[in-house]
Motif scaffolding. Sequence first.
Motif, PDB file in Angstrom:
ATOM      1  N   GLY A  24     -90.130  67.269  13.325  1.00 35.11           N
ATOM      2  CA  GLY A  24     -89.571  66.630  14.497  1.00 35.11           C
ATOM      3  C   GLY A  24     -88.961  67.632  15.464  1.00 35.11           C
ATOM      4  N   HIS A  75     -90.339  70.114  16.552  1.00 35.17           N
ATOM      5  CA  HIS A  75     -91.419  70.492  17.471  1.00 35.17           C
ATOM      6  C   HIS A  75     -91.429  69.589  18.712  1.00 35.17           C
ATOM      7  N   THR A  76     -90.807  68.438  18.600  1.00 32.29           N
ATOM      8  CA  THR A  76     -90.793  67.500  19.731  1.00 32.29           C
ATOM      9  C   THR A  76     -89.662  67.788  20.709  1.00 32.29           C
TER      10      THR A  76
END
Length: 100
Positions: A95, A97-98
């Motif tokens: 997450g 990476h978001t």
Amino acid sequence: MYDMKHLTKFKNMEELAPDAFKAFIAFDAAALKEGAIPAKYKELMAVAVALTTQCPYCIEIHTKKAKKAGATETELAETTMVAAALRAGGAVAHGTHTLT
């Protein structure tokens, strides 16, 4: 779709891809054979991986093998929670990476 009867088709796999199938069976047996890690622990690891990959065949087979190797319901419950924690941890880690 899930039905343990499907595993009877392993015979077909062996006939259609004999070398690879035999190598897989030998590798599977070698990996799960008792060694530095006791068989019970290897089966509990297999249950945890089966839960995270969500393979009903592996869940059933390795749960039975874990119990046969002496695993208790408490150990299986804790194994389930470890698998759940790792699966959730992967989602949280990925997450990141978001985020900008």
